[in-house]
Design a protein around this motif. Structure first.
Motif, PDB file in Angstrom:
ATOM      1  N   ASN A  47       0.845  -1.185   0.000  1.00  0.00           N
ATOM      2  CA  ASN A  47       0.000   0.000   0.000  1.00  0.00           C
ATOM      3  C   ASN A  47       0.889   1.247   0.000  1.00  0.00           C
ATOM      4  N   GLN A  48       0.816   2.020  -1.066  1.00  0.00           N
ATOM      5  CA  GLN A  48       1.723   3.162  -1.209  1.00  0.00           C
ATOM      6  C   GLN A  48       1.412   4.301  -0.253  1.00  0.00           C
ATOM      7  N   ALA A  49       0.246   4.251   0.394  1.00  0.00           N
ATOM      8  CA  ALA A  49      -0.088   5.294   1.356  1.00  0.00           C
ATOM      9  C   ALA A  49       0.647   5.107   2.679  1.00  0.00           C
ATOM     10  N   VAL A  50       1.201   3.908   2.897  1.00  0.00           N
ATOM     11  CA  VAL A  50       1.954   3.629   4.122  1.00  0.00           C
ATOM     12  C   VAL A  50       3.432   3.807   3.803  1.00  0.00           C
ATOM     13  N   THR A  51       4.060   4.780   4.435  1.00  0.00           N
ATOM     14  CA  THR A  51       5.450   5.100   4.132  1.00  0.00           C
ATOM     15  C   THR A  51       6.364   4.550   5.211  1.00  0.00           C
ATOM     16  N   GLY A  52       7.636   4.458   4.891  1.00  0.00           N
ATOM     17  CA  GLY A  52       8.631   3.978   5.840  1.00  0.00           C
ATOM     18  C   GLY A  52       9.792   3.367   5.092  1.00  0.00           C
ATOM     19  N   PRO A  53      10.954   3.281   5.741  1.00  0.00           N
ATOM     20  CA  PRO A  53      12.145   2.783   5.038  1.00  0.00           C
ATOM     21  C   PRO A  53      12.119   1.283   4.766  1.00  0.00           C
ATOM     22  N   ASN A  54      11.385   0.520   5.557  1.00  0.00           N
ATOM     23  CA  ASN A  54      11.371  -0.933   5.388  1.00  0.00           C
ATOM     24  C   ASN A  54       9.970  -1.454   5.687  1.00  0.00           C
ATOM     25  N   PRO A  55       9.016  -1.260   4.765  1.00  0.00           N
ATOM     26  CA  PRO A  55       7.627  -1.666   5.039  1.00  0.00           C
ATOM     27  C   PRO A  55       7.525  -3.168   5.244  1.00  0.00           C
TER      28      PRO A  55
END
Length: 284
Positions: free
Chosen positions: A238-246
């Protein structure tokens, strides 16, 4: 024959194996699986939640069980896909003991199985589950048309799942919320109520457009899975959830995100679903 020999003979002829929730019978799911489609040699089993322990956490210490407080929100049943036991989840809309984590829901999850139950960018996985819609009330115009999420690839960080199976009206769909894609996997499940349905999802989980999904289904009595839908060259996190290591994990049970008590038209007040044989494989 001596008295001792007679006594031993009587004891031997009267003994039998008794299955209880604490100590299931020795019949294993491995023997029952012989009739199921073989897993490809390139797939490595990582997680197998089969409930043969007769316990709600399937004797997996870090398996997340329901947060709903009702005793019947989650319980072990003897009607299983294979083996002896499966898990039931129940939600009664309007009864606060079935309300948890801000919604009407009762679910299990692999979110705390960090080694094998979670997956990361670039991982290829096979997700499998069997489910049974227990005494499911079909949709008619007399009832609200709200969907029920029964199996999902949830992501850490909140927001929508990457994908989920949705019981929507009298169909079962595979929804990608961030891409607004929702193909029908089962056009009409009404003839399969109270029967086991097997789902298999092969996926490459990526933040770029090199990912894919392949969704398979097998109805009760069918020998093999049938490919129902696939998509390639798509970002599957899901591209709406950001972070360096999803990362992602599995959830199964009942989640009724749009349900409300006293709605017009009225809500089906009680839903029950069984799940069994939840598996995660590493592909390739």
């Amino acid at each position: 024959m001596s008295k001792l020999s007679i006594m031993l003979l009587i004891l031997s002829s009267c003994s039998k194996s008794v299955a209880t929730l604490d100590q299931p019978a020795t019949t294993s799911k491995l023997s029952a699986r012989n009739n199921l489609t073989a897993v490809a040699d390139s797939a490595t089993l990582l997680v197998d939640v089969n409930y043969e322990s007769g316990t709600k956490n399937s004797d997996i210490p870090n398996l997340t069980t329901t947060h709903a407080t009702a005793d019947s929100a989650e319980y072990v049943v003897g009607s299983s896909r294979t083996g002896n036991y499966a898990i039931a989840h129940k939600v009664v809309v309007g009864d606060s003991s079935y309300f948890s984590d801000n919604h009407w829901r009762s679910e299990a999850a692999t979110s705390q199985l960090f080694d094998d139950g979670k997956y990361y960018n670039g991982d290829e996985r096979r997700f499998e589950a069997s489910f049974l819609l227990k005494d499911w009330v079909p949709y008619t115009t007399a009832w609200a048309a709200n969907g029920a999420i029964i199996f999902q690839g949830k992501q850490n960080g909140g927001g929508n799942p990457a994908w989920y199976l949705n019981v929507k009206r009298n169909t079962i769909t595979f929804r990608l919320p961030y891409a607004n894609i929702e193909p029908k996997i089962i056009n009409d499940f009404r003839t399969y109520i109270n029967q086991w349905i097997d789902i298999r999802i092969d996926a490459k989980m990526t933040t770029d457009t090199t990912g894919y999904y392949k969704v398979y289904c097998r109805m009760q009595g069918e020998p093999d899975y049938t490919l129902k839908w696939e998509i390639n060259n798509i970002a599957t996190f899901n591209q709406a959830v950001t972070g360096p290591n999803p990362s992602g994990y599995l959830k199964w049970g009942l989640y009724l995100p749009a349900s409300q008590p006293n709605s017009t038209p009225p809500e089906v007040p009680t839903r029950i679903i069984y799940h069994d044989d939840i598996k995660i494989y590493r592909l390739h």
